[in-house]
Write a protein that holds these residues in place. Structure first.
Motif, PDB file in Angstrom:
ATOM      1  N   GLY A  95     -38.851  26.246 -22.035  1.00 60.13           N
ATOM      2  CA  GLY A  95     -39.431  26.798 -23.249  1.00 60.13           C
ATOM      3  C   GLY A  95     -39.189  25.915 -24.457  1.00 60.13           C
ATOM      4  N   SER A  96     -39.243  26.504 -25.641  1.00 62.87           N
ATOM      5  CA  SER A  96     -39.115  25.732 -26.873  1.00 62.87           C
ATOM      6  C   SER A  96     -37.871  26.088 -27.675  1.00 62.87           C
ATOM      7  CB  SER A  96     -40.354  25.947 -27.753  1.00 62.87           C
ATOM      8  OG  SER A  96     -40.478  27.317 -28.090  1.00 62.87           O
ATOM      9  N   GLN A  97     -37.029  27.002 -27.173  1.00 63.58           N
ATOM     10  CA  GLN A  97     -35.831  27.408 -27.897  1.00 63.58           C
ATOM     11  C   GLN A  97     -34.616  27.387 -26.986  1.00 63.58           C
ATOM     12  OE1 GLN A  97     -38.151  30.423 -31.025  1.00 63.58           O
ATOM     13  NE2 GLN A  97     -36.599  31.263 -29.673  1.00 63.58           N
ATOM     14  N   ASP A  98     -33.449  27.180 -27.585  1.00 61.71           N
ATOM     15  CA  ASP A  98     -32.202  27.285 -26.839  1.00 61.71           C
ATOM     16  C   ASP A  98     -31.154  27.961 -27.713  1.00 61.71           C
ATOM     17  OD1 ASP A  98     -31.366  25.377 -28.629  1.00 61.71           O
ATOM     18  OD2 ASP A  98     -30.945  23.825 -27.155  1.00 61.71           O
ATOM     19  N   ALA A  99     -29.989  28.238 -27.129  1.00 57.94           N
ATOM     20  CA  ALA A  99     -28.900  28.884 -27.868  1.00 57.94           C
ATOM     21  C   ALA A  99     -27.857  27.844 -28.243  1.00 57.94           C
ATOM     22  CB  ALA A  99     -28.261  29.972 -27.009  1.00 57.94           C
ATOM     23  N   TRP A 100     -27.201  28.056 -29.406  1.00 54.13           N
ATOM     24  CA  TRP A 100     -26.171  27.122 -29.846  1.00 54.13           C
ATOM     25  C   TRP A 100     -24.960  27.882 -30.366  1.00 54.13           C
ATOM     26  CZ3 TRP A 100     -25.054  27.710 -35.027  1.00 54.13           C
ATOM     27  CH2 TRP A 100     -26.043  28.296 -35.821  1.00 54.13           C
ATOM     28  N   LEU A 101     -23.804  27.242 -30.196  1.00 47.97           N
ATOM     29  CA  LEU A 101     -22.542  27.798 -30.661  1.00 47.97           C
ATOM     30  C   LEU A 101     -21.793  26.696 -31.402  1.00 47.97           C
ATOM     31  CD1 LEU A 101     -21.363  29.550 -27.341  1.00 47.97           C
ATOM     32  CD2 LEU A 101     -22.492  30.651 -29.291  1.00 47.97           C
TER      33      LEU A 101
END
Length: 264
Positions: A95-101
């Protein structure tokens, strides 16, 4: 004679049969963090929503926003991002989004815990595999942000994680790339630890290492599968005895058939 030959062929097939079990997917909601879609109404910088972050939380503040099916906690800031067209940042594994921390020396750990529709309970005899894409982002002007990232599959309160935390160095990631990290909960472990009946869970963790500006963990494309027990197959000795017996039967048949022809 045709009947006996057919029996021999069937016996050989039975003796050599080995059916491999097939891994079936288990549904993980919002598995690639595509919801909510980042746009001008919710982006951190509304003037440039195609290249910005959707912030869920920051240190010193309670939850600012929510991500469907996932709970973010800890760190200096956490969220998802739409990185389409970003220069010097990472691509996504799906997809076009990911998660970040984001974490640093003060806020050393951040987590993302699956909180969507309930995952199934562990079943004795099955094995489970959790695979998550872990990414490497290079933030412009700040250098590499390595950190120590952990992928955890839960069976109740029992945790099964990658053997050691991973980052861009251990995964040999170039800027903008992802690599899959897999955790396996085997049928043998389920039996040994008496985990049957425990509910499955997923947790993703980013921990501070030594980044000058803090560290960032990136996760995407969360996949969970289950594999049932393999179908039982005859022991090698059983198959050999079966073939030997059928072969002897076939030999006796030919000897008798020859004797009958000779008497006519």
């Amino acid at each position: 004679m045709k009947t006996i030959i057919t029996l021999c062929a069937a016996g050989a097939a039975f003796a050599l049969l080995a059916v491999s079990a097939v891994a079936d997917p288990i549904s993980v909601a919002n598995y690639s963090f595509e919801s909510p879609v980042i746009n001008s109404a919710n982006a951190y910088d509304s003037s440039d929503p195609s290249d910005e972050q959707y912030i869920v939380s920051t240190s010193g503040a309670s939850t600012i926003a929510t991500i469907p099916d996932w709970t973010f906690a800890g760190g200096t800031a956490t969220g998802i991002q739409n990185i389409a067209g970003t220069v010097g940042s990472e691509g996504t594994a799906d997809g076009s989004q990911d998660a970040w921390l984001n974490v640093n020396s003060s806020d050393t750990t951040a987590t993302i815990t699956y909180s969507g529709p309930a995952l199934p309970d562990v079943i004795a005899g099955d094995s489970y595999e959790l695979t998550v894409a872990v990414g490497n982002r290079i933030k412009e002007g700040q250098g590499p942000e390595a950190g120590s990232d952990t992928v955890t599959l839960l069976a109740g309160s029992t945790e099964f994680s990658n053997l050691s935390p991973v980052n861009e160095t251990t995964l040999a990631l170039t800027a903008g790339s992802f690599a899959d990290v897999t955790v396996v909960l085997s049928a043998a472990t389920i039996a040994t630890d008496d985990l049957a009946g425990q509910q499955l869970g997923i947790e993703l963790t980013g921990a501070y290492d030594s980044g000058e500006y803090g560290d960032q963990a990136n996760f995407d494309n969360v996949r969970l599968t289950v594999t049932g027990p393999e179908q039982s197959v005859p022991e090698p000795g059983t198959g050999s005895m079966l073939l030997g017996g059928l072969g002897l039967l076939l030999f006796i048949f030919f000897v008798r058939y020859k004797n009958v022809r000779g008497q006519v």
